[in-house]
Design a protein around this motif. Sequence first.
Motif, PDB file in Angstrom:
ATOM      1  N   SER A  52       6.919  -1.260  -8.703  1.00 57.47           N
ATOM      2  CA  SER A  52       6.867  -1.797  -7.344  1.00 57.47           C
ATOM      3  C   SER A  52       7.337  -0.760  -6.328  1.00 57.47           C
ATOM      4  O   SER A  52       7.972   0.239  -6.682  1.00 57.47           O
ATOM      5  N   GLN A  53       7.033  -1.005  -5.071  1.00 57.06           N
ATOM      6  CA  GLN A  53       7.498  -0.128  -4.010  1.00 57.06           C
ATOM      7  C   GLN A  53       9.029  -0.085  -3.961  1.00 57.06           C
ATOM      8  O   GLN A  53       9.628   0.973  -3.751  1.00 57.06           O
ATOM      9  N   GLU A  54       9.644  -1.239  -4.162  1.00 55.52           N
ATOM     10  CA  GLU A  54      11.099  -1.315  -4.123  1.00 55.52           C
ATOM     11  C   GLU A  54      11.722  -0.509  -5.268  1.00 55.52           C
ATOM     12  O   GLU A  54      12.727   0.189  -5.079  1.00 55.52           O
TER      13      GLU A  54
ATOM     14  N   GLN B 232      -1.397   4.421  -5.905  1.00 52.96           N
ATOM     15  CA  GLN B 232      -0.307   3.676  -5.281  1.00 52.96           C
ATOM     16  C   GLN B 232       0.243   4.405  -4.073  1.00 52.96           C
ATOM     17  O   GLN B 232       0.504   5.607  -4.118  1.00 52.96           O
ATOM     18  N   GLN B 233       0.414   3.663  -2.968  1.00 54.51           N
ATOM     19  CA  GLN B 233       1.062   4.229  -1.799  1.00 54.51           C
ATOM     20  C   GLN B 233       2.566   4.369  -2.065  1.00 54.51           C
ATOM     21  O   GLN B 233       3.172   3.523  -2.710  1.00 54.51           O
TER      22      GLN B 233
ATOM     23  N   PRO C 163       6.433   4.997  -0.399  1.00 50.11           N
ATOM     24  CA  PRO C 163       7.182   4.835   0.860  1.00 50.11           C
ATOM     25  C   PRO C 163       7.755   6.172   1.344  1.00 50.11           C
ATOM     26  O   PRO C 163       8.967   6.432   1.262  1.00 50.11           O
TER      27      PRO C 163
ATOM     28  N   SER D 270      -1.954  -0.371 -11.184  1.00 49.76           N
ATOM     29  CA  SER D 270      -1.884  -0.129  -9.744  1.00 49.76           C
ATOM     30  C   SER D 270      -1.377  -1.389  -9.057  1.00 49.76           C
ATOM     31  O   SER D 270      -1.461  -2.480  -9.624  1.00 49.76           O
ATOM     32  N   PRO D 271      -0.837  -1.263  -7.850  1.00 54.13           N
ATOM     33  CA  PRO D 271      -0.350  -2.455  -7.162  1.00 54.13           C
ATOM     34  C   PRO D 271      -1.461  -3.488  -6.969  1.00 54.13           C
ATOM     35  O   PRO D 271      -2.587  -3.142  -6.624  1.00 54.13           O
TER      36      PRO D 271
ATOM     37  N   GLU E 135      -2.072  -3.849   0.387  1.00 53.12           N
ATOM     38  CA  GLU E 135      -1.301  -3.034   1.326  1.00 53.12           C
ATOM     39  C   GLU E 135      -0.501  -1.944   0.632  1.00 53.12           C
ATOM     40  O   GLU E 135       0.042  -1.053   1.288  1.00 53.12           O
ATOM     41  N   HIS E 136      -0.427  -1.999  -0.684  1.00 53.57           N
ATOM     42  CA  HIS E 136       0.284  -0.962  -1.434  1.00 53.57           C
ATOM     43  C   HIS E 136      -0.652  -0.109  -2.276  1.00 53.57           C
ATOM     44  O   HIS E 136      -0.208   0.835  -2.925  1.00 53.57           O
TER      45      HIS E 136
ATOM     46  N   THR F  74      -4.828   1.711  -2.829  1.00 57.98           N
ATOM     47  CA  THR F  74      -5.854   2.482  -2.129  1.00 57.98           C
ATOM     48  C   THR F  74      -7.162   2.311  -2.897  1.00 57.98           C
ATOM     49  O   THR F  74      -7.293   1.420  -3.731  1.00 57.98           O
TER      50      THR F  74
END
Length: 401
Positions: free
Chosen positions: A137-139, A169-170, A172, A309-310, A314-315, A317
Amino acid sequence: MHDIASQYPQSTSTVINLEHGYFGAMALPVQTAFEDAVRHANAHLSPFVRGEFTARHVDILRTRLAELINAEPHEILLTRSGTESMQVLIGQYVPLQRGDVVLWSNLDYPAMRDSMAWLEQRRGVTPLALRFELPISQEQLLEQYQDAIRSTPKLKLMLLSQVYPCNGQQVPVREIVAFAREHGVDVLVDSAHALGQLPVDVQQMNVDFAGFNLHKWIGGPPGLGFVFIRAAQLQKIEPHMGDKDYPVTDIRCRLHAGMPPLGAILATPAALDLHATLGGTEAKQARLAELREYWISRVAHLPGLRLLSPRAAEHGTALAAFTIDGMSARALQQALLQRFNIFTVERNVGDTNVVRATVALTTTTEELDQLVTGLTALAQEAYEDISKAMDSAAMPSSRPR
């Protein structure tokens, strides 16, 4: 967006290409501009290249690229690819001393991981590779980068992808860069897969160093990329092999390119024009997210298929990675190609490999239906094979004791 298909050449290949992450097709106006540029350079030769080309076309392009990422023209250095862009930043970064630590992750581009590891020989530094498990995850990403930065006192330099090339994955970036700066760590941002499909604003992200290409999501001809170095940080990147064509205060001495890619430089403004005509990054991002969701939503539930992948658009591509239990990445990639006529790519994530599928603006839902069909069949077959093997292992032996 405008009628996308009409802007691009029709493919004559019978293979469904879902590996648009390597490079994208030039749209027809760009291809025409590229062909015209090659003919013009071939006809006018040195008087053109040593005159109008350098004095006018290169400077115009640097200005347009600066506008694209919210930088200044004198902070832009033309290169021949995103890889060369990042190698300039990694190999020529000078404020390293023996015993300093440099950091990257297993999800970064393999050639860039190798370049960071090579700094141990070049600068005498200590390499540190973070190991992330997909999906993540992004977190979790932010937390693990912060933990590594906080717990590594001699950390001085880190590589950070804006988009992981293995799974799209984007990352942060803004938050990680801010935390790194608080701890005296410089960050080299690899934006190879971001420019053109994600917003890239070096002021908003507050990055000092970044590398780009123009043949993926901007749609320029292969053979051209660029580097951003914030003017106040230029002294941290040494001149390229002692280059003296430009003064040390000029970013252009950071790469002695020799013969420039004439056609690519002359035709890239046409790609930038089309990028704007199609609605720019915002429109491309929406279109690619729609196509990504179309196929991912149909396979995410398949037994044994692991989406790496997410799930949230929004996370993610245009790039998405997956595996199927019981199949190696190579076997999966080859089965999609040989049985279902779909070209994907195997990508390395350190100790293992994954399969990546990447849509383009021109990808059709019919092509994605074929991908869904292929993955459904392969996942079901693999699931049945695993079930049979488990049943066989659980059966009591019929041999007499």
